[in-house]
Design an enzyme around this catalytic site. Structure first.
Site, short mmCIF file in Angstrom:
data_model
loop_
_atom_site.label_atom_id
_atom_site.label_comp_id
_atom_site.label_asym_id
_atom_site.label_seq_id
_atom_site.Cartn_x
_atom_site.Cartn_y
_atom_site.Cartn_z
CG ASP A 192 69.29 -52.64 12.53
OD1 ASP A 192 68.72 -52.38 13.59
OD2 ASP A 192 70.32 -52.06 12.14
CG ASP A 247 70.21 -48.02 12.02
OD1 ASP A 247 70.12 -47.30 11.03
OD2 ASP A 247 71.22 -48.67 12.31
N1 LIG Z 1 80.70 -52.08 22.27
C1 LIG Z 1 79.83 -51.83 23.22
N2 LIG Z 1 80.06 -52.22 24.48
C2 LIG Z 1 79.18 -51.98 25.43
N3 LIG Z 1 78.02 -51.35 25.25
C3 LIG Z 1 77.73 -50.92 24.03
C4 LIG Z 1 78.62 -51.13 22.95
N4 LIG Z 1 78.08 -50.61 21.85
C5 LIG Z 1 76.90 -50.10 22.22
N5 LIG Z 1 76.67 -50.26 23.53
C6 LIG Z 1 75.48 -49.89 24.29
O1 LIG Z 1 74.36 -50.51 23.64
C7 LIG Z 1 73.48 -49.55 23.10
C8 LIG Z 1 73.24 -49.80 21.63
O2 LIG Z 1 72.65 -51.00 21.43
P1 LIG Z 1 72.30 -51.56 19.98
O3 LIG Z 1 73.48 -52.16 19.36
O4 LIG Z 1 71.06 -52.34 20.14
O5 LIG Z 1 71.93 -50.26 19.20
P2 LIG Z 1 72.55 -49.68 17.88
O6 LIG Z 1 72.23 -50.57 16.74
O7 LIG Z 1 73.95 -49.31 18.10
O8 LIG Z 1 71.67 -48.42 17.78
P3 LIG Z 1 71.18 -47.69 16.49
O9 LIG Z 1 69.81 -48.15 16.27
O10 LIG Z 1 71.25 -46.29 16.93
O11 LIG Z 1 72.12 -48.02 15.38
C9 LIG Z 1 74.17 -48.22 23.22
O12 LIG Z 1 73.26 -47.24 23.61
C10 LIG Z 1 75.23 -48.42 24.26
O13 LIG Z 1 74.74 -48.01 25.51
CA LIG Z 2 72.11 -50.17 14.52
#
Ligand SMILES: Nc1ncnc2c1ncn2[C@@H]1O[C@H](COP(=O)(O)OP(=O)(O)OP(=O)(O)O)[C@@H](O)[C@H]1O
Ligand SMILES: [Ca+2]
Length: 567
Positions: free
Chosen positions: A336, A29
C-alpha cells in the site's frame, strides 16, 4: 503522543493530523484493517473434492509428497520446534502462517525433513503484483527439476492443464472442468475465504528452459485451500459512523472479488444486494484500463476494488484527489506504500488535539505579544522579561500540546460531516473563543501594567511579578477552556485524562518555584498570600468568560458543520 504511540500511529507529517478531520473518503485495505489478520485454513480441496480433516491418510503417497514439498519449500514462513513434543512456533505473513500450521498440525507435515531432501535452485518471492510465490528445486536423488507455485487461486488455475485426484490419478482439465474449478473458487470466496492454489510441474534436466526462470505453463493443480479471516468486531459500527459522518469508505484489496465482496458485506461497506455486475465492485485491471474520463465518472460508485495491484491503489487515490476528495488511506505499508504516500492522510488515528492546541497557542501568543508591545511603546519597559516569555512558551508549547492532544476523541466527532479541503484552519468558533480570552488577558495585563502599583501598593518589581504570575495562571486556566471548543462543560471526562491533570499540576509547581525560589533567574519577587490569591482570582475569571462566550452563536449555525473537533 503516548496515545498515538499506543495506537501504533506513525505521524510523518504533523499537518496530516490536522487534515484528518477533513477527510471525505477513506480507502481501506482488507487484511488486518477490516479483518483480524488471524487466518486459518478452513477448507481444503483435492481436485474437485472437498476433503475432511485428517485427510492425510487417504492421499496416495507420491501425490501426498508433492503436496508436502509444495507447502514446505514454497514459503517464507518458518517453523520452530525446539522439542519434538512442544507445539511449533510459526512465524511469517499471516497467510503463510495459516497454511504452514495447517500443514504441520492437520497434514502431519515434517517441514524440516522435507526441506533436507531438496536443493533449491531458484525462488520467486511473493509480491502483490503477481500474487504468487514459486520455487524451483531438485531432489538429491534424481535429475528432474520441480517447480512449485502457490498463489491467488484463479491465477494459479490459469497456469494448470491437469490436476490430481486423491488416488494420485492425473486428469486433464478441459473447458468444463475449468468452469467447475472456477465455481469451487467462487463458492469459497463467497464465504469470504481467501483462496490459495498449489501447482506443480516436473521437467527432466534436458527439457528444462534454458533460462533460470521458473516455468509458468503446463502445471498440475495439487489442491486448493480456503483461509478464513474473521472481521474485526466493531468494524461494522465504525463503517456505519463513517457513513453518518458522510465519509465514504472504499475497500481496496489484493484479494479475489468474491472474497472482497463477502467481507465488504460483512463490514457494511456493501449491501447484500450489491452484486458483482453492480458498479460498486470492480477489479484492479478493469479500473486500470478505464479511460481517465471513465474513471472520474465511475469512481463515486465504486466501493470495492479487488485484485488490485499497488499501482491500482495509487491510481484510485489520485483519481479521488482529482475529484476534490480529501483521501485517507489505511494499509499495511508494503503493497500500500505508493497509495499511502499519495494520500492526504497516510494512516488514521484518533482525530483530536490540534485545533484546540492552535486556539490555545494563539491566545497565549497574541496576549503576550500585545502586552509587551503596548508596554514597550508606552513606558519603554517590558513587563515580561525574555526568560519569563521563554518559560511561558515552554510550558505552553510542550505541555499544552501534550495535555490537549491526549484528550479522548468524543463520539459526537463522528456525527459531523468532514470539512473538506477548503475549510479554514481556524474556524469561526475558534476565533470567537480565542478573541474573548486574548482580550480579557490583555485588559487585565494592561490594567496591572499601568495601575497595578497603586492598586496593590507595591513597587515596580513586585508588580512585574504579579503580571507574569497572572499571565501564566491565565494560561493554566485557559488550558481547561481549550479542552472543549463548543461544549460549555469543560470538565467533562477530565478525571480520565490523568496526563492532562498531571501536566497542569507540574506547571503550577514549576510556576510557584519560578516566583518563590528562582528570583534571580526569572527576575521575580516573592509574593504574599494575598497577592497569590489575587493572581489566581483574576486568572480564574477566564472560566466564566469561556462559558459565557460559548453562548454567543456563531453565524449561520455553521457550528454543526465545523471541522471535526473535540467540541
Ligand atoms: N504468501 C503468499 N503466497 C502466495 N500467495 C499469496 C500469499 N499471500 C497472499 N497471496 C495471494 O495474494 C492475494 C493478496 O495479494 P496482496 O498482497 O496484493 O493483497 P493484500 O494486501 O494481502 O490484501 P488486503 O488489501 O486485503 O490487505 C491473496 O488473495 C492471495 O490469493
Ligand atoms: Ca494489504
Amino acid at each position: 503522543m503516548k496515545q498515538m504511540m499506543a495506537d501504533n500511529a506513525l505521524v510523518r507529517k504533523l499537518s496530516a493530523c490536522e487534515t484528518m478531520g477533513s477527510a471525505t473518503t477513506i480507502c481501506t485495505d482488507k487484511t488486518g484493517t477490516l479483518t483480524m489478520n488471524q487466518m486459518q485454513v478452513s477448507e481444503f480441496w483435492l481436485g474437485k473434492e472437498l476433503t475432511e480433516h485428517s485427510v492425510s491418510m487417504e492421499i496416495e503417497p507420491e501425490f501426498s509428497l508433492l503436496l508436502e514439498e509444495g507447502i514446505a519449500l514454497n514459503t517464507a514462513a518458518t517453523v520452530n520446534k525446539p522439542h519434538s513434543t512442544s507445539t511449533p512456533a510459526i512465524s511469517g505473513s499471516p497467510t503463510e502462517k495459516a497454511i504452514l500450521s495447517w500443514a504441520v498440525l492437520d497434514l502431519g507435515l515434517n517441514i524440516y525433513e522435507t526441506k533436507q531432501k531438496c536443493e533449491i535452485m531458484n525462488v520467486e518471492t511473493f509480491n502483490s503484483e503477481k500474487k504468487r510465490s514459486g520455487v524451483m528445486m531438485r531432489k538429491s536423488n534424481e535429475k528432474a527439476i520441480h517447480t512449485h507455485w502457490k498463489g491467488a487461486a484463479e491465477m494459479i488455475l490459469a497456469m494448470c492443464t491437469t490436476y490430481y485426484v486423491k488416488s494420485g490419478e492425473l486428469i486433464d482439465i478441459n473447458e468444463e472442468e475449468r468452469m467447475q474449478f472456477r465455481a469451487i473458487i467462487h463458492s469459497m470466496a463467497a464465504k469470504s475465504l481467501r483462496c490459495i492454489a498449489f501447482a506443480h510441474k516436473k521437467v527432466t534436466e534436458e527439457n528444462r528452459l534454458i533460462s533460470e526462470k521458473l516455468e509458468e505453463t503446463g502445471f498440475t493443480l495439487l489442491g486448493l485451500v480456503g483461509l478464513k479471516d474473521p472481521c474485526r468486531p466493531g468494524v461494522r459500527a465504525a463503517v456505519e459512523s463513517c457513513k453518518k459522518a458522510k465519509v465514504s469508505v472504499k475497500m481496496i484489496t489484493g484479494d479475489n472479488p468474491h472474497t472482497a465482496r463477502a467481507i465488504a458485506i460483512e463490514c457494511g461497506i456493501l449491501n447484500p444486494q450489491d452484486d458483482m455486475d453492480n458498479k460498486a465492485v470492480v477489479e484492479g485491471v478493469e479500473f486500470r484500463n478505464y479511460s481517465p474520463e471513465e474513471r472520474i465518472a465511475r469512481i463515486e460508485d465504486i466501493r470495492v476494488m479487488a485484485r488490485s495491484s499497488p499501482f491500482d491503489k495509487l491510481l484510485m487515490v489520485q483519481c479521488l484527489k482529482e475529484k476534490g476528495h480529501v483521501v485517507a488511506v489505511t494499509g499495511d505499508g508494503t503493497n500500500d506504500a505508493p497509495a499511502l504516500k499519495e494520500a492526504d492522510i497516510g494512516l488514521s488515528m484518533g482525530i483530536q488535539g490540534t485545533e484546540k492546541f492552535i486556539q490555545f497557542q494563539l491566545t497565549v501568543n497574541v496576549a503576550a505579544l500585545v502586552i509587551n508591545f503596548v508596554a514597550a511603546i508606552s513606558s519603554g519597559k517590558v513587563p515580561l522579561t525574555a526568560v519569563q516569555l521563554l518559560w511561558v512558551n515552554l510550558i505552553m508549547d510542550t505541555m499544552g500540546a501534550l495535555a490537549l492532544a491526549t484528550e479522548q476523541p468524543t463520539d459526537e466527532l463522528m456525527t459531523k460531516s468532514p470539512a473538506g479541503r477548503s475549510e479554514p484552519l481556524i474556524t469561526k468558533i475558534m476565533w470567537r473563543n480565542l478573541i474573548a480570552q486574548a482580550l480579557y488577558q490583555l485588559v487585565v495585563l494592561l490594567i496591572l501594567q499601568f495601575k497595578g502599583k497603586s492598586i496593590f501598593a507595591v513597587d515596580e518589581k513586585v508588580n512585574s511579578t504579579l503580571i507574569f504570575n497572572t499571565f501564566v495562571l491565565c494560561q493554566v486556566f485557559n488550558e481547561f477552556n481549550a479542552r472543549k471548543l463548543e461544549k460549555r462543560n469543560i470538565f467533562k471526562g477530565i478525571h480520565k485524562n490523568k496526563l492532562f491533570l498531571a501536566i497542569i499540576g507540574i506547571t503550577i509547581v514549576l510556576q510557584v518555584m519560578m516566583v518563590e525560589l528562582l528570583k534571580r533567574f526569572a527576575s521575580t519577587e516573592r509574593l504574599s498570600w494575598e497577592q497569590w490569591g489575587a493572581c489566581i482570582g483574576i486568572a480564574a475569571v477566564s472560566w466564566p468568560i469561556g462559558f459565557a462566550v460559548k453562548c454567543i452563536p456563531v453565524s449561520g449555525k455553521e457550528a454543526s458543520k465545523q471541522r471535526a473537533s473535540g467540541t
